[in-house]
Design a protein around this motif. Sequence first.
Motif, PDB file in Angstrom:
ATOM      1  N   ILE A 266     -28.425 -59.460 -72.606  1.00 11.77           N
ATOM      2  CA  ILE A 266     -29.187 -58.379 -71.983  1.00 11.77           C
ATOM      3  C   ILE A 266     -28.257 -57.208 -71.684  1.00 11.77           C
ATOM      4  N   GLU A 267     -28.651 -56.027 -72.126  1.00  5.54           N
ATOM      5  CA  GLU A 267     -27.973 -54.810 -71.685  1.00  5.54           C
ATOM      6  C   GLU A 267     -28.725 -54.313 -70.463  1.00  5.54           C
ATOM      7  N   LYS A 268     -28.099 -54.411 -69.299  1.00  5.47           N
ATOM      8  CA  LYS A 268     -28.762 -54.120 -68.040  1.00  5.47           C
ATOM      9  C   LYS A 268     -29.116 -52.647 -67.922  1.00  5.47           C
ATOM     10  N   GLY A 269     -30.313 -52.355 -67.416  1.00  9.24           N
ATOM     11  CA  GLY A 269     -30.761 -50.984 -67.271  1.00  9.24           C
ATOM     12  C   GLY A 269     -30.208 -50.331 -66.011  1.00  9.24           C
ATOM     13  N   SER A 270     -30.136 -49.013 -66.042  1.00  5.47           N
ATOM     14  CA  SER A 270     -29.712 -48.228 -64.881  1.00  5.47           C
ATOM     15  C   SER A 270     -30.457 -46.907 -64.923  1.00  5.47           C
ATOM     16  N   GLY A 272     -31.645 -43.511 -65.750  1.00  6.95           N
ATOM     17  CA  GLY A 272     -31.386 -42.646 -66.893  1.00  6.95           C
ATOM     18  C   GLY A 272     -30.991 -43.392 -68.147  1.00  6.95           C
ATOM     19  N   ASN A 273     -30.860 -44.720 -68.065  1.00  9.01           N
ATOM     20  CA  ASN A 273     -30.420 -45.499 -69.222  1.00  9.01           C
ATOM     21  C   ASN A 273     -31.153 -46.842 -69.250  1.00  9.01           C
ATOM     22  N   PRO A 274     -32.324 -46.885 -69.900  1.00  4.43           N
ATOM     23  CA  PRO A 274     -33.083 -48.145 -69.969  1.00  4.43           C
ATOM     24  C   PRO A 274     -32.275 -49.238 -70.656  1.00  4.43           C
ATOM     25  N   GLY A 275     -32.380 -50.441 -70.137  1.00  6.62           N
ATOM     26  CA  GLY A 275     -31.671 -51.563 -70.738  1.00  6.62           C
ATOM     27  C   GLY A 275     -32.404 -52.092 -71.962  1.00  6.62           C
ATOM     28  N   GLU A 276     -31.874 -53.198 -72.511  1.00  5.43           N
ATOM     29  CA  GLU A 276     -32.451 -53.738 -73.743  1.00  5.43           C
ATOM     30  C   GLU A 276     -32.168 -55.219 -73.859  1.00  5.43           C
ATOM     31  N   LYS A 277     -33.173 -55.954 -74.364  1.00  2.00           N
ATOM     32  CA  LYS A 277     -32.950 -57.341 -74.763  1.00  2.00           C
ATOM     33  C   LYS A 277     -32.337 -57.347 -76.148  1.00  2.00           C
ATOM     34  N   LEU A 278     -31.245 -58.043 -76.320  1.00  9.60           N
ATOM     35  CA  LEU A 278     -30.670 -58.239 -77.651  1.00  9.60           C
ATOM     36  C   LEU A 278     -31.082 -59.630 -78.116  1.00  9.60           C
ATOM     37  N   ALA A 279     -31.692 -59.702 -79.280  1.00 15.09           N
ATOM     38  CA  ALA A 279     -32.231 -60.975 -79.743  1.00 15.09           C
ATOM     39  C   ALA A 279     -32.057 -61.108 -81.250  1.00 15.09           C
ATOM     40  N   ARG A 280     -32.230 -62.308 -81.726  1.00 18.96           N
ATOM     41  CA  ARG A 280     -32.181 -62.591 -83.160  1.00 18.96           C
ATOM     42  C   ARG A 280     -33.350 -63.492 -83.516  1.00 18.96           C
ATOM     43  N   PHE A 281     -33.758 -63.426 -84.790  1.00 16.11           N
ATOM     44  CA  PHE A 281     -34.807 -64.333 -85.239  1.00 16.11           C
ATOM     45  C   PHE A 281     -34.293 -65.770 -85.138  1.00 16.11           C
ATOM     46  N   SER A 282     -35.170 -66.670 -84.721  1.00 21.44           N
ATOM     47  CA  SER A 282     -34.764 -68.069 -84.602  1.00 21.44           C
ATOM     48  C   SER A 282     -34.288 -68.599 -85.947  1.00 21.44           C
ATOM     49  N   SER A 283     -33.398 -69.558 -85.901  1.00 19.49           N
ATOM     50  CA  SER A 283     -32.723 -70.037 -87.104  1.00 19.49           C
ATOM     51  C   SER A 283     -33.677 -70.601 -88.150  1.00 19.49           C
ATOM     52  N   ASP A 284     -34.812 -71.177 -87.716  1.00 22.41           N
ATOM     53  CA  ASP A 284     -35.730 -71.749 -88.707  1.00 22.41           C
ATOM     54  C   ASP A 284     -36.534 -70.662 -89.442  1.00 22.41           C
ATOM     55  N   LYS A 285     -36.537 -69.425 -88.861  1.00 21.49           N
ATOM     56  CA  LYS A 285     -37.235 -68.272 -89.454  1.00 21.49           C
ATOM     57  C   LYS A 285     -38.670 -68.623 -89.867  1.00 21.49           C
ATOM     58  N   LYS A 286     -39.274 -69.490 -89.075  1.00 19.85           N
ATOM     59  CA  LYS A 286     -40.631 -69.933 -89.384  1.00 19.85           C
ATOM     60  C   LYS A 286     -41.645 -68.889 -88.919  1.00 19.85           C
ATOM     61  N   GLU A 372     -31.305 -58.771 -60.882  1.00 19.93           N
ATOM     62  CA  GLU A 372     -29.879 -59.053 -61.071  1.00 19.93           C
ATOM     63  C   GLU A 372     -29.545 -59.194 -62.555  1.00 19.93           C
ATOM     64  N   LYS A 373     -30.470 -59.794 -63.310  1.00 21.43           N
ATOM     65  CA  LYS A 373     -30.206 -60.058 -64.725  1.00 21.43           C
ATOM     66  C   LYS A 373     -30.405 -58.827 -65.596  1.00 21.43           C
ATOM     67  N   THR A 374     -31.468 -58.062 -65.345  1.00 22.48           N
ATOM     68  CA  THR A 374     -31.844 -56.972 -66.263  1.00 22.48           C
ATOM     69  C   THR A 374     -31.822 -55.586 -65.625  1.00 22.48           C
ATOM     70  N   GLY A 375     -31.849 -55.520 -64.293  1.00 23.05           N
ATOM     71  CA  GLY A 375     -31.977 -54.227 -63.625  1.00 23.05           C
ATOM     72  C   GLY A 375     -33.423 -53.780 -63.518  1.00 23.05           C
ATOM     73  N   GLY A 376     -34.347 -54.581 -64.045  1.00 22.96           N
ATOM     74  CA  GLY A 376     -35.771 -54.232 -64.005  1.00 22.96           C
ATOM     75  C   GLY A 376     -36.436 -54.476 -65.343  1.00 22.96           C
ATOM     76  N   ILE A 377     -37.138 -53.461 -65.836  1.00 22.90           N
ATOM     77  CA  ILE A 377     -37.833 -53.548 -67.124  1.00 22.90           C
ATOM     78  C   ILE A 377     -36.906 -53.037 -68.211  1.00 22.90           C
ATOM     79  N   VAL A 378     -36.741 -53.807 -69.284  1.00 19.20           N
ATOM     80  CA  VAL A 378     -35.858 -53.413 -70.378  1.00 19.20           C
ATOM     81  C   VAL A 378     -36.637 -53.426 -71.691  1.00 19.20           C
ATOM     82  N   GLN A 379     -36.099 -52.732 -72.692  1.00 18.73           N
ATOM     83  CA  GLN A 379     -36.722 -52.742 -74.013  1.00 18.73           C
ATOM     84  C   GLN A 379     -36.722 -54.170 -74.566  1.00 18.73           C
ATOM     85  N   GLY A 380     -37.820 -54.540 -75.183  1.00 21.61           N
ATOM     86  CA  GLY A 380     -37.985 -55.915 -75.647  1.00 21.61           C
ATOM     87  C   GLY A 380     -38.846 -56.728 -74.704  1.00 21.61           C
ATOM     88  N   MET A 381     -39.031 -56.211 -73.456  1.00 25.58           N
ATOM     89  CA  MET A 381     -39.879 -56.871 -72.480  1.00 25.58           C
ATOM     90  C   MET A 381     -41.342 -56.439 -72.653  1.00 25.58           C
TER      91      MET A 381
END
Length: 432
Positions: A266-270, A272-286, A372-381
């Motif tokens: 997670i890139e925590k938001g602040s 003037g700078n919205p945070g973001e979830k960083l994610a990847r497609f699951s390994s099974d790519k189903k 504490e984890k994200t700073g609030g609402i982040v992109q990807g949420m």
Amino acid sequence: MKVLTYELLRKIIGGILLVSLIAIGFANPIQEYIHIPKDITVFEGQQYDFSKAAPVSATISSEQSTVAFNDNGNGVKLTGTRPGKEEMMLEIAGFPIKKVDVNVLKDFKIIPGGQSIGVKLNTVGVLVVGHHQVNTSSGKASPGETAGIQVGDIITSINGEKIEKMADVAPFVQDAGESGKSLNITLKREEGEVKTELTPLKEDGGNMYKLGLYIRDSAAGIGTMTFYHPESKKYGALGHVISDMDTKKPIVVEDGQILRSTVTSIEKGSNGNPGEKLARFSSDKKVIGNITRNSPFGIFGKLNKDITNGVVDEALPIALSHQVKEGPAQILTVVDNDEVKKFDIEIVSTIPQKFPATKGMVIKVTDSELLEKTGGIVQGMSGSPIIQDGRVIGAVTHVFVNDPTSGYGVHIEWMLNEAGIDIYEKPQEKAS
């Protein structure tokens, strides 16, 4: 001119005084009932309560009512018993003061999401995302720009042949260049279909012919599942439109797929700078579902099978926009790996909308763990379902750039409508 008799005049004055006394005595109840809506909509088994002053009485017009009705003197309780419409009349001393239309809808439930999903979109035709200059023996030029093709246009056909992907374009370009002929190109533009001619140019020092355009036929990203309907398997996610990163315009979808995804960090938001979830497609790519629609209210399609979130896996009722209230609520979302968790939020304001709109609620994150984890609402949420009093009321859509703890939510009824689910379905008439 007729002269009023003493007796008639006395009766008129007496009537005026009587009405005045009644108006003074019942002014507060009347004012109170001005705020009761003219239309009340509930689902089967759902209850609607409102308080009232003792002088006011409420009656239901039908003998075979669609609602269970209880007037205890200080309040009225309505419970939907079967789909249909009803009229409730509010009266004072036998005088009607307000008619309320009561609409009972068929019992309806959906399963809330919260899962992190990967999104793959395939465009209708190929999307023009930019121009470039072709370096020819006689100078630089962009055939596409010369032909009037604009960024955001979608190439749907060349020489009458349908274009579905980038690989379809190259053979036409090379053949036209070698024969010295122009290409007849059909474009999809916001204002309608456009036709133009384009002559490819040969790149200096090689044998390749170019359009002078940057094109793309697919897009990918992540988001959050909002809901799915267990009977039809129709789903809704994201809560907002997916736009192309270069053109900033909504992507016109030919088809697409959704897959499971895993949040890696997670890139925590602040401010003037919205945070973001960083994610990847699951390994099974189903692939877990398709995408048939990309609209201002999110992406929609059908799931291949039921999915679970491990937190709220039973079907829940929904709340219409006028039933949502300010106060505590929860969202379901993922901030670690693929684990869905419930977090506390506050509904700061809500609009009882009669027509579809994307910004129906203002929400604020109050959960200390999520802050504490994200700073609030982040992109990807975006798309995280909002639950209030055991009912799905909407989804997270946008974050406030200058206050990442707060953002907008969309009411669930508009997402259901976009998914092709008719919650206002009329009850079927019984055969006689």
